[in-house]
Design an enzyme around this catalytic site. Structure first.
Site, short mmCIF file in Angstrom:
data_model
loop_
_atom_site.label_atom_id
_atom_site.label_comp_id
_atom_site.label_asym_id
_atom_site.label_seq_id
_atom_site.Cartn_x
_atom_site.Cartn_y
_atom_site.Cartn_z
N GLU A 1 8.49 16.49 -95.91
CA GLU A 1 8.05 16.03 -97.21
C GLU A 1 6.68 15.39 -97.15
O GLU A 1 6.34 14.69 -96.20
CB GLU A 1 9.09 15.07 -97.80
CG GLU A 1 10.42 15.78 -97.95
CD GLU A 1 11.50 14.98 -98.63
OE1 GLU A 1 12.34 15.61 -99.30
OE2 GLU A 1 11.53 13.75 -98.51
N CYS B 1 0.72 10.79 -98.69
CA CYS B 1 1.55 10.29 -97.60
C CYS B 1 2.07 11.50 -96.80
O CYS B 1 2.75 12.36 -97.34
CB CYS B 1 2.70 9.48 -98.20
SG CYS B 1 3.85 8.86 -96.97
N CYS C 1 13.17 11.77 -87.18
CA CYS C 1 12.59 10.72 -86.34
C CYS C 1 13.65 10.27 -85.36
O CYS C 1 14.82 10.13 -85.72
CB CYS C 1 12.14 9.54 -87.19
SG CYS C 1 11.33 8.23 -86.19
N CYS D 1 15.63 3.54 -87.01
CA CYS D 1 15.62 2.22 -87.65
C CYS D 1 16.80 2.20 -88.63
O CYS D 1 17.08 3.20 -89.31
CB CYS D 1 14.31 1.99 -88.38
SG CYS D 1 12.90 2.01 -87.24
N CYS E 1 16.42 3.28 -92.54
CA CYS E 1 15.54 4.40 -92.86
C CYS E 1 16.30 5.72 -92.94
O CYS E 1 16.98 6.10 -91.98
CB CYS E 1 14.43 4.49 -91.81
SG CYS E 1 13.37 5.93 -92.03
N CYS F 1 9.38 5.19 -100.18
CA CYS F 1 9.39 4.90 -98.74
C CYS F 1 10.80 4.93 -98.20
O CYS F 1 11.69 4.30 -98.77
CB CYS F 1 8.88 3.50 -98.44
SG CYS F 1 7.27 3.20 -99.02
N1 SAH Z 1 7.51 5.72 -88.51
C1 SAH Z 1 6.47 4.98 -89.08
C2 SAH Z 1 5.94 5.60 -90.36
C3 SAH Z 1 6.94 6.16 -91.32
S1 SAH Z 1 8.00 5.02 -92.12
C4 SAH Z 1 6.87 3.54 -89.28
O1 SAH Z 1 8.04 3.23 -89.13
O2 SAH Z 1 5.98 2.74 -89.56
C5 SAH Z 1 6.92 4.31 -93.35
C6 SAH Z 1 7.34 2.93 -93.84
O3 SAH Z 1 8.51 3.01 -94.67
C7 SAH Z 1 7.70 2.00 -92.71
O4 SAH Z 1 7.14 0.72 -92.88
C8 SAH Z 1 9.20 1.95 -92.82
O5 SAH Z 1 9.69 0.80 -92.21
C9 SAH Z 1 9.40 1.98 -94.30
N2 SAH Z 1 10.78 2.32 -94.67
C10 SAH Z 1 11.65 3.07 -94.00
N3 SAH Z 1 12.83 3.15 -94.67
C11 SAH Z 1 12.69 2.42 -95.78
C12 SAH Z 1 13.55 2.16 -96.91
N4 SAH Z 1 14.78 2.66 -96.97
N5 SAH Z 1 13.07 1.38 -97.90
C13 SAH Z 1 11.80 0.91 -97.85
N6 SAH Z 1 10.95 1.14 -96.83
C14 SAH Z 1 11.38 1.89 -95.82
FE1 SF4 Z 2 11.26 6.50 -87.70
FE2 SF4 Z 2 12.04 5.63 -90.10
FE3 SF4 Z 2 11.84 3.91 -88.05
FE4 SF4 Z 2 9.59 4.92 -89.14
S1 SF4 Z 2 11.09 3.60 -90.15
S2 SF4 Z 2 10.09 4.75 -86.93
S3 SF4 Z 2 10.33 7.01 -89.67
S4 SF4 Z 2 13.26 5.66 -88.18
#
Ligand code: SAH
Ligand code: SF4
Length: 368
Positions: A90, A103, A110, A114, A117, A339
């Site tokens: 996406e 973006c 990934c 996390c 996410c 996000c």
């Molecule tokens: N992997 C990288 C970039 C992609 S994630 C990273 O983790 O920085 C981009 C941003 O979206 C990150 O700050 C991540 O923590 C945030 N993010 C992920 N899941 C989210 C969610 N469910 N709600 C809000 N922000 C989220």
């Molecule tokens: Fe990967 Fe999502 Fe963590 Fe970013 S926030 S490192 S995309 S698992």
């Protein structure tokens, strides 16, 4: 067959030398491909005839395919792109009054998992190639075009889509170079932001290879909590991460790090945690800003978004301590483009998703 989208200026020059052509043709090729959006070699009229005729026999310009293109009520636009073997990624365009931000994704899924996410919960299949990373910008530029003043609609790029960009370093850097190169997109270093969950050695490498703006996904003020929310913290804990941020700014002391902090109700959003964060950053001693991201829920997620007043209280503590702090507007959530909601379609190779069913966006749903 060489896909030209896989090569930045240096790579293109090396490839041309290897096939016995003049390296200066690299500049011409970049201008045709990225500034004029041309993919047909025969239309590249200022290339020498013999070279133009030879190109299709040795090279191609192969882009991902857009399989759906959805527009949100707030103007956010989400492109779903096919990168082969049922993998969908996406790319999201976010219009604002003073800029247009794209973006971009860097991986199919990934591996870092996390806990808040959606992409992480999908599991991981593979890294995107340089062509697939820069191809997202190429395709979105074609779809969005120019404003009435002749400026490109896309003025900023954030590498914050699916995947951890610094876990795909080798493919990322040539794509960043193409974003910055005057013969290609010519964006300034400050208009391209790489977001990382904190892969410390790769942060040092990025500073040497291509020091764009850097956003770091912090999400917790101490190691005990960050270990749970961002598991890569177990490998690169906060003290190391802070030291890496400081080193990153060594080369550009007027720059700053943007800390992203997702607001999870009752987990990381208390006033005491805001104060702990101020103490952590105060000790680290470098310029930074905060971007608080209200949690975007997805099916099966265990968290709730912090209420608005809790977010303001948290923000005010950071502001009171002298830090510029913004609360990210939730954009595009009606089309799952906010996000952390990016899920695409990932053929997981980690088998982790057995714990949770993947969130699959149907490729043709709502396609226009
Ligand atoms: N992997 C990288 C970039 C992609 S994630 C990273 O983790 O920085 C981009 C941003 O979206 C990150 O700050 C991540 O923590 C945030 N993010 C992920 N899941 C989210 C969610 N469910 N709600 C809000 N922000 C989220
Ligand atoms: Fe990967 Fe999502 Fe963590 Fe970013 S926030 S490192 S995309 S698992």
């Amino acid at each position: 067959m060489q896909n030209l989208l896989d090569l930045d200026l240096a790579g293109l020059k090396a490839w041309l030398a290897q096939i016995g052509e003049k390296p200066f043709r690299a500049n011409q090729l970049l201008r045709w491909i990225y500034q004029r959006g041309e993919t047909d070699f025969s239309a590249m009229s200022d290339l020498a005839r013999v070279f133009r005729d030879r190109l299709p026999t040795v090279a191609e310009i192969r882009l991902p395919t857009i399989v759906s293109d959805k527009l949100s009520d707030d103007g956010t636009r989400k492109f779903l792109m096919d990168v082969g073997a049922i993998n969908l990624i996406e790319t999201v365009f976010i219009p604002e009054s003073d800029r247009g931000t794209l973006c971009i994704s860097t991986q199919v899924g990934c591996a870092l998992d996390c806990s808040f996410c959606s992409t992480g919960k999908q599991g991981f299949n593979r890294n995107l190639t340089t062509a697939e990373i820069i191809g997202q910008l190429w395709l979105a530029n074609r779809a969005l075009g120019f404003d009435p003043a002749g400026e490109r609609i896309i003025s900023n790029v954030v590498i914050m889509g699916m995947g951890e960009p610094l876990a795909n370093f080798e493919a990322l850097v040539p794509a960043l170079n193409l974003m910055l190169d005057d013969h290609a997109y010519g964006l300034s270093r400050r208009r391209v932001t790489v977001s990382t969950s904190g892969i410390v050695p790769a942060m040092d490498r990025l500073r040497e290879a291509c020091p764009t703006a850097l956003a770091v996904s912090l999400h917790a003020p101490n190691d005990a909590l960050r270990d749970v929310l961002v598991p890569i913290n177990q490998k690169y804990p906060l003290a190391e991460l802070m030291a890496a941020c400081k080193r990153y700014l060594d080369k550009a002391p007027r720059d700053f790090i943007t800390f992203e902090y997702v607001m999870l109700e009752g987990v990381n959003d208390s006033p005491a945690q805001a104060k702990e964060l101020v103490a952590l950053i105060g000790k680290a001693g470098f310029r930074c800003k905060f971007n608080l991201i209200p949690f975007n829920p997805f099916p099966g997620s265990p968290y709730r978004r912090s209420p608005r007043d809790r977010i303001s209280t948290f923000a005010n503590i950071l502001i009171g301590a002298g830090y510029v702090t913004t609360v990210r507007k939730t954009r595009g959530d009606d089309i799952d483009a906010a996000c952390g909601q990016l899920a695409g379609q990932v053929q997981d190779k980690t088998r982790r998703t057995r714990q949770m069913p993947p969130v699959i966006t149907q490729p043709h749903e709502g396609a226009s």
